[in-house]
Design an enzyme around this catalytic site. Sequence first.
Site, mmCIF file in Angstrom:
data_model
loop_
_atom_site.group_PDB
_atom_site.id
_atom_site.type_symbol
_atom_site.label_atom_id
_atom_site.label_comp_id
_atom_site.label_asym_id
_atom_site.label_seq_id
_atom_site.Cartn_x
_atom_site.Cartn_y
_atom_site.Cartn_z
ATOM 1 N N ASP A 199 40.573 38.785 36.695
ATOM 2 C CA ASP A 199 39.886 40.008 37.096
ATOM 3 C C ASP A 199 38.393 39.920 36.800
ATOM 4 O OD1 ASP A 199 39.950 42.951 37.735
ATOM 5 O OD2 ASP A 199 39.206 43.054 35.678
ATOM 6 N N GLU A 241 39.029 36.572 41.070
ATOM 7 C CA GLU A 241 38.496 37.727 41.768
ATOM 8 C C GLU A 241 36.984 37.690 41.599
ATOM 9 O OE1 GLU A 241 37.948 42.534 41.936
ATOM 10 O OE2 GLU A 241 38.030 41.488 40.047
#
Length: 540
Positions: A199, A241
């Site tokens: 993330d 990401e």
Amino acid sequence: MAVPWYKDAVFYEVPVKAFYDADGDGIGDLKGLAEKLDYLQRLKIDCLWLLPFYPSPMRDSGYDISDFYNVSPSYGTLEDFDRLVRAAHERKIRIISDLVLNHTSDQNAWFESARKPGSSKRDWYVWSDTDQKYKGARVMFNDTEKSNWTWDPAAKAYYWHRFFSHQPDLNYDNPEVRAEMLKVARFWLDRGIDGFRLDAVPFLFEREGTSCENLPETHRFLKELRAMVDREYGDRLLLAEANQLPDDVRPYFGDGDECHMAFHFPLMPRIFMAIKKEERKPIVDVLRDTPPIPDSCQWGLFLRNHDELTLEMMPPDDCEYMLREYAREPRMRVNVGIRRRLAPLMDFNRAQIELLVSLIMSLRGSPVLYYGDEIGMGDNIYIGDRSGVRTPMQWSPDRNAGFSRADPESLYTQPIMNPVCSFQAINVESQERVASSLLHWMKRIIDVRRLHPTFGRGTMEFLDAANPRILAYLREDAERHILVIANLSRYAQPVEVQLGRFRGWTPVEMFGHARFPPIGEGTYSLSLAPFGFLWFRLER
Ligand code: GLC
């Protein structure tokens, strides 16, 4: 060398909260997800990506983690997690989960300690006496936050946060933090997880005079993480990401020694732009601008996810265009993006939905589907932040969409009930009964893709169709040659492509196996229905 599994995989993103509530408390849970593995197996997906399921005050759907080493009690227990992993593996489904490296919740014990004067954890976060440092860093959640610094009265200092102010950033300059986060990764890898979606990975370090994104120090840490995973666990996946421009995403693959995969953020909004403008240019341009990646690496191709359809990396004109075309109402917008699902973005037009899905299934990369998009679920733009695209999965026309047996008012959020796309109209049970449903079509296209590893592994070459509304490309490996032709227009279109090197070969349509006229001299001509697409196996 064996081809790594993620090159052929179809991924499925699922928030545990939204999928299935087994214990009847109104919130989806790990047991519920395990009960629905048969459904996912029938859909033939290869890998589940779980959104954060760790203890959290849930002010950012669990991306605000208060304990990295446990399961949120609303979702179950560590034993439930182990059972889920075992049950998935028995069905040959892999599981990756979100690993939030960049920040924690302000309710994490590390931060609670760090705020206290003289704490040994003080240096685990990024503090400052002024809010004037690192001015080059943009504010990402600009609907809610005005600055990346927030004053903490207990610590008597400002702390740094790239996202919400309740999500303080960890200080990666501190070796203790780096060691701890490797320990977190090991904890879940030891429990059998097949990898991580990393993330918000561009933001780990801060340096004055930079944008504090994609810094060399960040890449160095990721290489360290990758080396640990390879050395101690082997066949696992790191998926980045990194919502960045093509040239800035590319380094996340390193020389095949950093992330195995990265989402193709630059491509995603251009697919939506291309279908709205009814021309291939946005797709072709961005893919031509995308540098090649190492052989062992793979792009993650997606249309929608749990966040807004981000426009952050688009030039202002394109961004304006996208908002005008896809988010007329202000409440459809959040931050620099559009908070809507695939089906409503396509005005529930089945041909358009299928065309877009066919692109992420056939362009170079591995497709990542978002739960509910396989049945064409709608969204709720009247609830805040990005919650409107995270509503309960619609299993049946029964109470609570078959998602939960709880009283409707106790659900974490209501299922979609508007007349266009209510759960009574759009749900798994009904679509499983009707052979012509979107769900059955999804299964079919996933099947066809699985039968042809060329899609995941092969080379890609654009063909210069004279008609700008047509996107045509070849996907090839040593044995197979696949021709994809897609009509981005809402009207029927003629196509002429140069297939000189295949003279005498026969295109065989890949869904129905119809043999088309052999390829002759000159250009090959076809007609395509509105938003139509054709996949051909070229046979000698
Ligand atoms: C990532 C997640 C998003 C979250 C943010 C902060 O971008 O996808 O949902 O809000 O990180 O953790």
